[in-house]
Motif scaffolding. Structure first.
Motif, PDB file in Angstrom:
ATOM      1  N   VAL A  74       0.883  -1.173   0.000  1.00  0.00           N
ATOM      2  CA  VAL A  74       0.000   0.000   0.000  1.00  0.00           C
ATOM      3  C   VAL A  74       0.917   1.218   0.000  1.00  0.00           C
ATOM      4  O   VAL A  74       1.874   1.267   0.791  1.00  0.00           O
ATOM      5  CB  VAL A  74      -0.896   0.019   1.268  1.00  0.00           C
ATOM      6  CG1 VAL A  74      -1.783   1.268   1.289  1.00  0.00           C
ATOM      7  CG2 VAL A  74      -1.760  -1.245   1.342  1.00  0.00           C
ATOM      8  N   GLY A 113      -5.070  -2.522   3.477  1.00  0.00           N
ATOM      9  CA  GLY A 113      -4.405  -3.822   3.574  1.00  0.00           C
ATOM     10  C   GLY A 113      -5.357  -4.886   4.111  1.00  0.00           C
ATOM     11  O   GLY A 113      -5.373  -6.026   3.639  1.00  0.00           O
ATOM     12  N   THR A 114      -6.176  -4.498   5.072  1.00  0.00           N
ATOM     13  CA  THR A 114      -7.149  -5.437   5.650  1.00  0.00           C
ATOM     14  C   THR A 114      -8.185  -5.852   4.610  1.00  0.00           C
ATOM     15  O   THR A 114      -8.528  -7.030   4.492  1.00  0.00           O
ATOM     16  CB  THR A 114      -7.834  -4.785   6.876  1.00  0.00           C
ATOM     17  OG1 THR A 114      -6.817  -4.303   7.764  1.00  0.00           O
ATOM     18  CG2 THR A 114      -8.715  -5.764   7.622  1.00  0.00           C
TER      19      THR A 114
HETATM   20  C1  COA Z   1       1.668  -3.732   5.553  1.00  0.00           C
HETATM   21  C2  COA Z   1       0.618  -3.003   4.695  1.00  0.00           C
HETATM   22  C3  COA Z   1       0.302  -3.841   3.472  1.00  0.00           C
HETATM   23  C4  COA Z   1      -0.635  -2.834   5.542  1.00  0.00           C
HETATM   24  O1  COA Z   1      -1.610  -2.150   4.809  1.00  0.00           O
HETATM   25  P1  COA Z   1      -2.427  -0.978   5.501  1.00  0.00           P
HETATM   26  O2  COA Z   1      -3.490  -0.544   4.572  1.00  0.00           O
HETATM   27  O3  COA Z   1      -1.466   0.040   5.978  1.00  0.00           O
HETATM   28  O4  COA Z   1      -3.053  -1.763   6.765  1.00  0.00           O
HETATM   29  P2  COA Z   1      -4.446  -1.564   7.519  1.00  0.00           P
HETATM   30  O5  COA Z   1      -4.697  -0.120   7.695  1.00  0.00           O
HETATM   31  O6  COA Z   1      -5.493  -2.364   6.858  1.00  0.00           O
HETATM   32  O7  COA Z   1      -4.147  -2.284   8.910  1.00  0.00           O
HETATM   33  C5  COA Z   1      -2.990  -1.978   9.630  1.00  0.00           C
HETATM   34  C6  COA Z   1      -3.122  -2.583  11.022  1.00  0.00           C
HETATM   35  O8  COA Z   1      -1.849  -2.508  11.678  1.00  0.00           O
HETATM   36  C7  COA Z   1      -2.015  -1.828  12.896  1.00  0.00           C
HETATM   37  N1  COA Z   1      -0.745  -1.172  13.178  1.00  0.00           N
HETATM   38  C8  COA Z   1      -0.212  -0.075  12.644  1.00  0.00           C
HETATM   39  N2  COA Z   1       0.982   0.177  13.182  1.00  0.00           N
HETATM   40  C9  COA Z   1       1.205  -0.808  14.074  1.00  0.00           C
HETATM   41  C10 COA Z   1       2.277  -1.113  14.962  1.00  0.00           C
HETATM   42  N3  COA Z   1       3.372  -0.363  15.007  1.00  0.00           N
HETATM   43  N4  COA Z   1       2.170  -2.217  15.736  1.00  0.00           N
HETATM   44  C11 COA Z   1       1.076  -3.011  15.699  1.00  0.00           C
HETATM   45  N5  COA Z   1       0.030  -2.767  14.869  1.00  0.00           N
HETATM   46  C12 COA Z   1       0.111  -1.680  14.082  1.00  0.00           C
HETATM   47  C13 COA Z   1      -3.160  -0.885  12.675  1.00  0.00           C
HETATM   48  O9  COA Z   1      -3.740  -0.450  13.897  1.00  0.00           O
HETATM   49  C14 COA Z   1      -4.094  -1.800  11.884  1.00  0.00           C
HETATM   50  O10 COA Z   1      -4.724  -2.750  12.724  1.00  0.00           O
HETATM   51  P3  COA Z   1      -6.265  -2.573  13.189  1.00  0.00           P
HETATM   52  O11 COA Z   1      -7.095  -2.550  11.937  1.00  0.00           O
HETATM   53  O12 COA Z   1      -6.508  -3.763  14.031  1.00  0.00           O
HETATM   54  O13 COA Z   1      -6.309  -1.264  13.929  1.00  0.00           O
HETATM   55  C15 COA Z   1       1.120  -1.613   4.267  1.00  0.00           C
HETATM   56  O14 COA Z   1       1.356  -0.827   5.395  1.00  0.00           O
HETATM   57  C16 COA Z   1       2.359  -1.688   3.400  1.00  0.00           C
HETATM   58  O15 COA Z   1       2.261  -1.733   2.187  1.00  0.00           O
HETATM   59  N6  COA Z   1       3.549  -1.704   4.013  1.00  0.00           N
HETATM   60  C17 COA Z   1       4.788  -1.817   3.252  1.00  0.00           C
HETATM   61  C18 COA Z   1       4.921  -3.168   2.516  1.00  0.00           C
HETATM   62  C19 COA Z   1       4.704  -4.351   3.435  1.00  0.00           C
HETATM   63  O16 COA Z   1       5.110  -4.360   4.584  1.00  0.00           O
HETATM   64  N7  COA Z   1       4.060  -5.401   2.882  1.00  0.00           N
HETATM   65  C20 COA Z   1       3.772  -6.593   3.603  1.00  0.00           C
HETATM   66  C21 COA Z   1       4.757  -7.666   3.284  1.00  0.00           C
HETATM   67  S1  COA Z   1       4.140  -8.767   2.092  1.00  0.00           S
END
Ligand code: COA
Length: 200
Positions: free
Chosen positions: A93, A103-104
């Motif tokens: 994302v 992501g969810t």
């Molecule tokens: C990882 C990724 C795909 C998540 O997508 P996103 O749209 O940001 O995620 P969401 O908003 O749906 O959910 C994030 C969750 O993490 C939680 N979160 C955020 N920071 C956090 C932290 N430091 N510790 C624990 N949880 C955390 C959020 O509260 C949320 O959980 P909740 O819905 O229970 O509140 C996105 O951040 C990303 O692209 N990151 C870089 C690439 C990556 O890491 N890809 C995954 C490897 S395949």
């Protein structure tokens, strides 16, 4: 950054002809996100080749579209050349849209697609410090275990049923319709612009 669920665009499967959009999305990831996505440092040329293979048999790639651009993606890949019991998933994302529930949402699509293909074990291979992926996986009752510094979350999807198959089919139809409508509106806009400039 403001957090909370947003609906910035349409989520649909990407077509093989949309590899460029997928590539541009991956290239736009900030350095930290790129590293987290691939679990190691990768070059632009690696991403070019990686995205080009989007059409490989068996791969399913969902994209979140903001207009004509892909801003987030989820990949479901077979392990091997045909669908079996195991598959791998990866998510990305773009930074401004992170932590808005995208992501969810994408995880839900991937689990359904995996279930519909008979996958039993969906492996999420992430770095150990990927707290967000662990939070997302928990939403879907994932069973996480640690291996050599990586998190391998194994999700056991339920068996496919009429409703999960229908839901994916309806989603595909909707995605196709949105893509056609988007294309039409861009054609109309281009024609209007050209008319304004007395080109046609
Ligand atoms: C990882 C990724 C795909 C998540 O997508 P996103 O749209 O940001 O995620 P969401 O908003 O749906 O959910 C994030 C969750 O993490 C939680 N979160 C955020 N920071 C956090 C932290 N430091 N510790 C624990 N949880 C955390 C959020 O509260 C949320 O959980 P909740 O819905 O229970 O509140 C996105 O951040 C990303 O692209 N990151 C870089 C690439 C990556 O890491 N890809 C995954 C490897 S395949």
């Amino acid at each position: 950054m403001e957090t909370g669920r947003v609906n910035p665009g349409t989520i649909r499967k990407l077509w093989p002809s949309e590899a460029r959009k997928f590539r541009d999305h991956l290239l736009r990831l900030d350095a930290a996100s790129r590293h987290m996505r691939f679990a190691h440092a990768v070059s632009d040329s690696f991403i070019e080749k990686y995205a080009h293979d989007i059409g490989d048999v068996g791969n399913v790639v969902y994209g979140l579209f903001d207009g004509d651009e892909v801003r987030a993606a989820a990949e479901l890949k077979t392990i091997g050349s045909v669908w079996g019991l195991d598959a791998e998933a990866a998510f990305s994302v773009e930074q401004p849209l992170q932590e808005h529930g995208i992501g969810t949402e994408l995880m839900g699509r991937v689990i359904r697609a995996a279930r519909n293909r008979g996958v039993r074990n969906l492996r999420l291979v992430c770095l150990a410090d990927n707290a967000k992926m662990r939070s997302i996986a928990k939403h879907y009752d994932a069973d996480l275990r640690f291996e050599y510094g990586e998190i391998v979350g194994e999700i056991v999807p339920r068996s496919p049923n009429y409703f999960s198959l229908l839901a994916e089919a309806v989603d595909d139809r909707f995605g196709f319709m949105m893509a056609v409508l988007d294309l039409q509106s861009r054609i109309v806009k281009t024609n209007t612009d050209l008319r304004r400039r007395d080109v046609i």
